[in-house]
Design a protein around this motif. Sequence first.
Motif, PDB file in Angstrom:
ATOM      1  N   VAL A 136       0.861  -1.180   0.000  1.00 30.16           N
ATOM      2  CA  VAL A 136       0.000   0.000   0.000  1.00 30.16           C
ATOM      3  C   VAL A 136       0.895   1.227   0.000  1.00 30.16           C
ATOM      4  O   VAL A 136       1.770   1.368   0.852  1.00 30.16           O
ATOM      5  N   MET A 137       0.676   2.118  -0.975  1.00 28.61           N
ATOM      6  CA  MET A 137       1.459   3.351  -1.058  1.00 28.61           C
ATOM      7  C   MET A 137       0.738   4.498  -0.342  1.00 28.61           C
ATOM      8  O   MET A 137       1.341   5.296   0.347  1.00 28.61           O
ATOM      9  N   GLU A 138      -0.562   4.563  -0.556  1.00 29.83           N
ATOM     10  CA  GLU A 138      -1.334   5.653   0.063  1.00 29.83           C
ATOM     11  C   GLU A 138      -2.771   5.198   0.195  1.00 29.83           C
ATOM     12  O   GLU A 138      -3.291   4.489  -0.672  1.00 29.83           O
ATOM     13  N   THR A 139      -3.432   5.599   1.257  1.00 29.95           N
ATOM     14  CA  THR A 139      -4.862   5.360   1.392  1.00 29.95           C
ATOM     15  C   THR A 139      -5.492   6.636   1.932  1.00 29.95           C
ATOM     16  O   THR A 139      -4.965   7.267   2.853  1.00 29.95           O
ATOM     17  N   ALA A 140      -6.622   7.029   1.301  1.00 22.18           N
ATOM     18  CA  ALA A 140      -7.217   8.330   1.666  1.00 22.18           C
ATOM     19  C   ALA A 140      -8.650   8.396   1.158  1.00 22.18           C
ATOM     20  O   ALA A 140      -9.026   7.684   0.223  1.00 22.18           O
ATOM     21  N   PRO A 141      -9.475   9.280   1.757  1.00 23.69           N
ATOM     22  CA  PRO A 141     -10.784   9.544   1.168  1.00 23.69           C
ATOM     23  C   PRO A 141     -10.588  10.082  -0.251  1.00 23.69           C
ATOM     24  O   PRO A 141      -9.579  10.753  -0.536  1.00 23.69           O
ATOM     25  N   VAL A 142     -11.558   9.796  -1.138  1.00 24.89           N
ATOM     26  CA  VAL A 142     -11.398  10.141  -2.554  1.00 24.89           C
ATOM     27  C   VAL A 142     -11.050  11.609  -2.763  1.00 24.89           C
ATOM     28  O   VAL A 142     -10.126  11.952  -3.506  1.00 24.89           O
ATOM     29  N   GLU A 143     -11.784  12.502  -2.080  1.00 24.08           N
ATOM     30  CA  GLU A 143     -11.559  13.932  -2.329  1.00 24.08           C
ATOM     31  C   GLU A 143     -10.167  14.379  -1.874  1.00 24.08           C
ATOM     32  O   GLU A 143      -9.550  15.257  -2.488  1.00 24.08           O
ATOM     33  N   VAL A 144      -9.638  13.714  -0.838  1.00 16.81           N
ATOM     34  CA  VAL A 144      -8.286  14.046  -0.361  1.00 16.81           C
ATOM     35  C   VAL A 144      -7.255  13.541  -1.368  1.00 16.81           C
ATOM     36  O   VAL A 144      -6.319  14.246  -1.747  1.00 16.81           O
ATOM     37  N   LEU A 145      -7.465  12.307  -1.832  1.00 18.94           N
ATOM     38  CA  LEU A 145      -6.492  11.707  -2.751  1.00 18.94           C
ATOM     39  C   LEU A 145      -6.394  12.488  -4.059  1.00 18.94           C
ATOM     40  O   LEU A 145      -5.316  12.715  -4.593  1.00 18.94           O
ATOM     41  N   TYR A 146      -7.543  12.922  -4.565  1.00 18.87           N
ATOM     42  CA  TYR A 146      -7.518  13.652  -5.840  1.00 18.87           C
ATOM     43  C   TYR A 146      -7.127  15.112  -5.645  1.00 18.87           C
ATOM     44  O   TYR A 146      -6.512  15.717  -6.515  1.00 18.87           O
ATOM     45  N   GLY A 147      -7.476  15.675  -4.479  1.00 16.86           N
ATOM     46  CA  GLY A 147      -7.201  17.100  -4.240  1.00 16.86           C
ATOM     47  C   GLY A 147      -5.807  17.346  -3.725  1.00 16.86           C
ATOM     48  O   GLY A 147      -5.178  18.356  -4.063  1.00 16.86           O
ATOM     49  N   SER A 148      -5.301  16.419  -2.896  1.00 19.94           N
ATOM     50  CA  SER A 148      -4.014  16.679  -2.272  1.00 19.94           C
ATOM     51  C   SER A 148      -3.242  15.376  -2.058  1.00 19.94           C
ATOM     52  O   SER A 148      -3.003  14.948  -0.935  1.00 19.94           O
ATOM     53  N   PRO A 149      -2.864  14.711  -3.174  1.00 17.51           N
ATOM     54  CA  PRO A 149      -2.141  13.436  -3.018  1.00 17.51           C
ATOM     55  C   PRO A 149      -0.789  13.683  -2.375  1.00 17.51           C
ATOM     56  O   PRO A 149      -0.138  14.684  -2.652  1.00 17.51           O
ATOM     57  N   LYS A 150      -0.344  12.777  -1.518  1.00 21.51           N
ATOM     58  CA  LYS A 150       0.935  12.966  -0.821  1.00 21.51           C
ATOM     59  C   LYS A 150       2.029  12.031  -1.306  1.00 21.51           C
ATOM     60  O   LYS A 150       3.201  12.284  -1.077  1.00 21.51           O
ATOM     61  N   HIS A 151       1.655  10.913  -1.903  1.00 23.68           N
ATOM     62  CA  HIS A 151       2.679   9.950  -2.323  1.00 23.68           C
ATOM     63  C   HIS A 151       3.118  10.240  -3.757  1.00 23.68           C
ATOM     64  O   HIS A 151       2.273  10.481  -4.620  1.00 23.68           O
ATOM     65  N   PRO A 152       4.410  10.211  -4.039  1.00 26.65           N
ATOM     66  CA  PRO A 152       4.879  10.476  -5.414  1.00 26.65           C
ATOM     67  C   PRO A 152       4.228   9.567  -6.452  1.00 26.65           C
ATOM     68  O   PRO A 152       3.979   9.995  -7.573  1.00 26.65           O
TER      69      PRO A 152
END
Length: 328
Positions: free
Chosen positions: A233-249
Amino acid sequence: MTDILSVRDLTVRFFTYYGVVHAVNGVSFSVLPEETLGIVGESGSGKSVTALSIMGLVEKPGYVTGGSIQLGERSLLKLSAKEWLDVRGREITMCFQNPMRALNPLMKIGYQLMRIHQAHQSSSKHDAARRAVALLKQVNIADAEQLMDRYPHQLSGGMSQRVMVVMALICGPRLLILDEPTTGLDVTVQQQLLNLLRELRTSTSASQMIITHDLGVVANICDRVVVMYGGRVMETAPVEVLYGSPKHPYTTALLQAIPQVDAKTDLTPIPGSVPEPLNMPTGCPFHPRCAHAMPRCSEVVPALVPLAERHEVACHLLTKGDDHVNFD
Ligand code: SF4
């Protein structure tokens, strides 16, 4: 809220003639009641093997070699073959890729649907048929009674996918897993299927886990996303967070590679290719392709670090003390 499904440190290996395939490497995530969770990743990221592990369907030479999978009170990795018959198809169900291959070509649709209901609910033929027809109508198949009498080859791709969804829902499961549900469907049928899944989540209360490589599907229907790469797993987040402010390269790179209708700039492909399963890189599996890789990245596997509620990232950049890393 209590998790319906909790996967912790799941590890799956395939012991092949050519060597050991490290398919899933310490994967952890959970699914909440009435939630739609997307599992995203390129081919070979381990998402389908993770789903098969949850269904107890990993076959030799594959073995679940570590971790735990908890469905409510049940520890799935400790179930006997007999106990699995009670759980699989009743509490958890899965729609496999390519419904035309998953349906039995020699049996009529009605018979296939009714058999599952009768096996798990000990229902009469009449009750099983009534339940099957009601569900077929719920998935917007107008001539449901006639469809019960047809064979799989007489159905279109979209119709077959709906029949698979009915098959998965007929016993009222708590969790429905869909593996690449929109692959091979044209865009209008895709959208109809996604609308249907959204409606079914409300009307059936079953949680859904959608495995896909299509970030558009995830944005359309999921509440939360797990991004996988190299069996981790590289990143897990609510959809709006993942699309709005992704943190993993890797997440950032995936989003930059999506075609935009009104985009004025060229797409940015991710350099290189996914790692060979028999020859996984050491440390972070993304380091050979990552623009931010540091010496540490090829040596140490980054741990999943919680950033906010239900937002976790596995990247050494975030453990350098700055949780507002700008990857631009
Ligand atoms: Fe890139 Fe290193 Fe983060 Fe992996 S851990 S994504 S290689 S910066």
